[in-house]
Design a protein around this motif. Structure first.
Motif, PDB file in Angstrom:
ATOM      1  N   PHE A  72      16.832  -8.883  49.857  1.00  0.00           N
ATOM      2  CA  PHE A  72      15.799  -9.121  50.867  1.00  0.00           C
ATOM      3  C   PHE A  72      15.145 -10.488  50.679  1.00  0.00           C
ATOM      4  N   PHE A  73      15.052 -10.930  49.435  1.00  0.00           N
ATOM      5  CA  PHE A  73      14.615 -12.311  49.196  1.00  0.00           C
ATOM      6  C   PHE A  73      15.603 -13.274  49.858  1.00  0.00           C
ATOM      7  N   SER A  74      16.887 -12.971  49.756  1.00  0.00           N
ATOM      8  CA  SER A  74      17.913 -13.812  50.376  1.00  0.00           C
ATOM      9  C   SER A  74      17.770 -13.793  51.897  1.00  0.00           C
ATOM     10  N   ILE A  75      17.532 -12.608  52.456  1.00  0.00           N
ATOM     11  CA  ILE A  75      17.355 -12.477  53.906  1.00  0.00           C
ATOM     12  C   ILE A  75      16.174 -13.318  54.385  1.00  0.00           C
ATOM     13  N   ILE A  76      15.052 -13.249  53.661  1.00  0.00           N
ATOM     14  CA  ILE A  76      13.882 -14.043  54.060  1.00  0.00           C
ATOM     15  C   ILE A  76      14.161 -15.529  53.915  1.00  0.00           C
ATOM     16  N   ALA A  77      14.835 -15.925  52.854  1.00  0.00           N
ATOM     17  CA  ALA A  77      15.170 -17.347  52.661  1.00  0.00           C
ATOM     18  C   ALA A  77      15.997 -17.889  53.822  1.00  0.00           C
ATOM     19  N   LEU A  78      16.858 -17.047  54.392  1.00  0.00           N
ATOM     20  CA  LEU A  78      17.745 -17.466  55.476  1.00  0.00           C
ATOM     21  C   LEU A  78      17.109 -17.280  56.856  1.00  0.00           C
ATOM     22  N   SER A  79      15.827 -16.852  56.883  1.00  0.00           N
ATOM     23  CA  SER A  79      15.135 -16.559  58.148  1.00  0.00           C
ATOM     24  C   SER A  79      14.224 -17.705  58.575  1.00  0.00           C
ATOM     25  N   GLU A  80      13.598 -17.519  59.749  1.00  0.00           N
ATOM     26  CA  GLU A  80      12.670 -18.504  60.292  1.00  0.00           C
ATOM     27  C   GLU A  80      11.327 -18.422  59.571  1.00  0.00           C
ATOM     28  N   VAL A  81      10.604 -19.543  59.539  1.00  0.00           N
ATOM     29  CA  VAL A  81       9.260 -19.557  58.962  1.00  0.00           C
ATOM     30  C   VAL A  81       8.388 -18.506  59.665  1.00  0.00           C
ATOM     31  N   GLY A  82       7.644 -17.754  58.855  1.00  0.00           N
ATOM     32  CA  GLY A  82       6.774 -16.704  59.401  1.00  0.00           C
ATOM     33  C   GLY A  82       7.349 -15.309  59.266  1.00  0.00           C
ATOM     34  N   THR A  83       8.649 -15.200  59.042  1.00  0.00           N
ATOM     35  CA  THR A  83       9.286 -13.884  58.879  1.00  0.00           C
ATOM     36  C   THR A  83       8.866 -13.258  57.553  1.00  0.00           C
ATOM     37  N   GLN A  84       8.574 -11.948  57.565  1.00  0.00           N
ATOM     38  CA  GLN A  84       8.174 -11.294  56.325  1.00  0.00           C
ATOM     39  C   GLN A  84       8.664  -9.855  56.273  1.00  0.00           C
ATOM     40  N   LYS A  87       9.743 -16.369  41.253  1.00  0.00           N
ATOM     41  CA  LYS A  87       9.664 -17.799  40.943  1.00  0.00           C
ATOM     42  C   LYS A  87      10.858 -18.553  41.519  1.00  0.00           C
ATOM     43  N   ILE A  88      12.042 -18.010  41.373  1.00  0.00           N
ATOM     44  CA  ILE A  88      13.257 -18.693  41.828  1.00  0.00           C
ATOM     45  C   ILE A  88      13.229 -18.928  43.337  1.00  0.00           C
ATOM     46  N   TYR A  89      12.815 -17.916  44.089  1.00  0.00           N
ATOM     47  CA  TYR A  89      12.894 -18.035  45.546  1.00  0.00           C
ATOM     48  C   TYR A  89      11.782 -18.873  46.167  1.00  0.00           C
ATOM     49  N   LYS A  90      10.807 -19.285  45.352  1.00  0.00           N
ATOM     50  CA  LYS A  90       9.868 -20.311  45.841  1.00  0.00           C
ATOM     51  C   LYS A  90      10.628 -21.570  46.224  1.00  0.00           C
ATOM     52  N   ASN A  91      11.735 -21.837  45.514  1.00  0.00           N
ATOM     53  CA  ASN A  91      12.553 -23.015  45.821  1.00  0.00           C
ATOM     54  C   ASN A  91      13.164 -22.942  47.218  1.00  0.00           C
ATOM     55  N   PHE A  92      13.250 -21.732  47.762  1.00  0.00           N
ATOM     56  CA  PHE A  92      13.843 -21.534  49.086  1.00  0.00           C
ATOM     57  C   PHE A  92      12.781 -21.249  50.146  1.00  0.00           C
ATOM     58  N   GLY A  93      11.514 -21.544  49.827  1.00  0.00           N
ATOM     59  CA  GLY A  93      10.435 -21.378  50.804  1.00  0.00           C
ATOM     60  C   GLY A  93       9.938 -19.957  50.951  1.00  0.00           C
ATOM     61  N   VAL A  94      10.173 -19.101  49.930  1.00  0.00           N
ATOM     62  CA  VAL A  94       9.766 -17.698  50.014  1.00  0.00           C
ATOM     63  C   VAL A  94       8.534 -17.463  49.133  1.00  0.00           C
ATOM     64  N   GLU A  95       7.476 -16.950  49.755  1.00  0.00           N
ATOM     65  CA  GLU A  95       6.218 -16.646  49.045  1.00  0.00           C
ATOM     66  C   GLU A  95       6.136 -15.142  48.821  1.00  0.00           C
ATOM     67  N   THR A  96       5.655 -14.735  47.642  1.00  0.00           N
ATOM     68  CA  THR A  96       5.532 -13.310  47.307  1.00  0.00           C
ATOM     69  C   THR A  96       4.065 -12.969  47.053  1.00  0.00           C
ATOM     70  N   VAL A  97       3.575 -11.926  47.739  1.00  0.00           N
ATOM     71  CA  VAL A  97       2.197 -11.464  47.552  1.00  0.00           C
ATOM     72  C   VAL A  97       2.232 -10.004  47.089  1.00  0.00           C
ATOM     73  N   TYR A  98       1.540  -9.714  45.976  1.00  0.00           N
ATOM     74  CA  TYR A  98       1.452  -8.353  45.449  1.00  0.00           C
ATOM     75  C   TYR A  98       0.211  -7.660  46.005  1.00  0.00           C
ATOM     76  N   LYS A  99       0.396  -6.398  46.432  1.00  0.00           N
ATOM     77  CA  LYS A  99      -0.767  -5.614  46.867  1.00  0.00           C
ATOM     78  C   LYS A  99      -0.392  -4.133  46.885  1.00  0.00           C
ATOM     79  N   ASP A 100      -1.211  -3.312  46.235  1.00  0.00           N
ATOM     80  CA  ASP A 100      -1.041  -1.850  46.274  1.00  0.00           C
ATOM     81  C   ASP A 100       0.375  -1.400  45.942  1.00  0.00           C
ATOM     82  N   ASN A 101       0.896  -1.815  44.798  1.00  0.00           N
ATOM     83  CA  ASN A 101       2.231  -1.419  44.347  1.00  0.00           C
ATOM     84  C   ASN A 101       3.343  -1.816  45.318  1.00  0.00           C
ATOM     85  N   ALA A 102       3.120  -2.895  46.058  1.00  0.00           N
ATOM     86  CA  ALA A 102       4.137  -3.411  46.969  1.00  0.00           C
ATOM     87  C   ALA A 102       4.130  -4.927  46.901  1.00  0.00           C
TER      88      ALA A 102
END
Length: 408
Positions: free
Chosen positions: A223-235, A254-269
């Motif tokens: 899913f990190f790969s899917i987001i990396a290959l998607s348009e900006v704003g996709t989550q 950390k690795i997928y920050k290089n591909f423009g993917v941001e990760t936010v932790y909240k409520d066990n997700a």
């Protein structure tokens, strides 16, 4: 079953629940067999974990683990200490080519009675359960961490515990630390210092204890790969994950920050979002601590037209297939230029992707899942798509929930 993935547009802002970590589940299943007071929640629904569960309930006879490498290693150690029980442990034709000599030698040094029934150094193996009284053994530090973890998991049940010396540079430290952390959670005293691991014997009866398995980070990688290959704003939101993960593949964040993917932790997700279209021309990663995500990263880079140099991959040569050669073969079908050595992969920059290619999966679940995100770019076929059940049986259903168009 072969499937066709049609060029698809991703539905935005979906939530996916991913099965429990195979790595944690299989460790905890073995510990539960040794200490029945443990209750395990959110166990992986993977084939590998089902194999572990079934095998641990077998008293004697033949146990076939099929393609489950983790189960082969862990069960070898487990049955070695089941005094009075005789087991023949076998697997698929590929499993019978995969080495197990390092672990068998170590166990026999500790007093086990294990022999080969066919080819020296490989399964099938005959195991006569014994009480192991020796407690010191040395392994090369660059062997598969599963050999090391197999020994550590049974160590508290050894009369004198275990002192394991690792000779050289250690591979996959996070997996070793995961094993030690789970031992600590049930009350076992361990020490890991200067390439020496000590596990104290633990014969006590445990207080009843429930341990919840975190969801699998390796499975999240697709899913990190899917987001990396998607348009900006996709989550996409994925559950259930925690920031202080025991899993080495959480390095994805950390690795997928290089591909423009941001990760936010909240409520066990975690919510992963494409935030940036700028990208490097080449990336370099040493994946010795997380080799299972190498296939995902290589395919992401290919789909984005990024060159990549991946190192620390020597354990991939002895997985379900030779994953380095398999990656090279299938990426080159798609139009890539790839060079591999015994422990590295270099992917040249490629802007062109060949359409309607059929991806061979080599009895390897990760080959099927790593290439699937390319359906955001073009149509492709995946051969023997059911192979995903080894670690992630609901993978194709979850892709359809994201609006991937799949012909079965």
């Amino acid at each position: 079953m072969n499937i066709k993935l049609h060029k698809s547009a991703l539905k935005n802002n979906c939530s996916i629940t991913i099965t429990g970590s195979k790595s944690e589940s299989n460790r905890l299943l073995l510990l539960q067999a040794l200490y029945p007071e443990i209750c395990v929640d959110n166990i992986s629904n993977s084939d590998d974990s089902k194999v572990m569960q079934n095998a641990l309930q077998t008293e004697s006879g033949v146990i076939d683990v099929h393609h489950a490498g983790t189960a082969m290693r862990f069960l070898t150690a487990y049955f070695a200490i089941q005094k009075g029980r005789d087991i023949l442990l076998t697997g698929s034709s590929r499993m019978q080519e995969r080495p197990i000599k390092v672990l068998v030698d170590a166990l026999n040094q500790l007093g086990a009675d294990i022999s080969y029934s066919k080819k020296e150094g490989c399964p099938p193996i005959k195991i006569k359960g014994e009480e192991l009284v020796e407690h010191k053994v040395t392994l090369k530090a660059n062997v598969s961490s599963q050999y090391i973890s197999a020994l550590l998991l049974i160590a508290p049940k050894l009369k004198n515990g275990l002192q394991l010396t690792l000779d050289g540079d250690i591979t996959s430290i996070p997996y070793i630390e995961m094993t030690l952390s789970l031992l600590n959670q049930i009350g076992v005293d361990t020490q890991f210092k200067d390439n020496i691991i000590v596990v104290k014997p633990f014969a006590d009866k445990l207080e009843p204890k429930t341990i919840v398995v975190e969801s699998d980070w390796s499975s999240a990688s697709y899913f990190f790969s899917i987001i990396a290959l998607s348009e900006v704003g996709t989550q996409i939101t994925l559950t259930a994950y925690k920031q202080d993960s025991l899993q080495g593949d959480s390095a994805l964040v950390k690795i997928y920050k290089n591909f423009g993917v941001e990760t936010v932790y909240k409520d066990n997700a975690i919510t992963i979002k494409k935030v940036d279209n700028s990208q490097p021309t080449t990336i370099n990663f040493d994946l010795k601590d997380s080799p299972d995500i190498a296939q995902t990263i290589a395919v992401t880079c290919f789909g984005m037209g990024i060159a990549c140099n991946l190192k620390g991959l020597h354990t991939l040569k002895i997985k379900e297939t030779d994953r380095l050669e398999a990656l090279k073969n299938e990426l080159e079908k798609l139009g890539a230029k790839v060079e591999v050595t015994n422990d590295s992969l270099y992917l040249h920059t490629s802007k062109k992707i060949n359409e309607n290619i059929s991806i061979a999966t080599y009895n390897d679940h990760r080959m099927a899942m790593a290439f699937a995100p390319l359906a955001l770019k073009m149509t492709l076929q995946i051969e023997d798509a059911n192979v995903v059940s080894k670690s992630y049986p609901t993978f194709w259903n979850n892709l359809e929930a994201l609006d991937f168009e799949i012909s079965r």
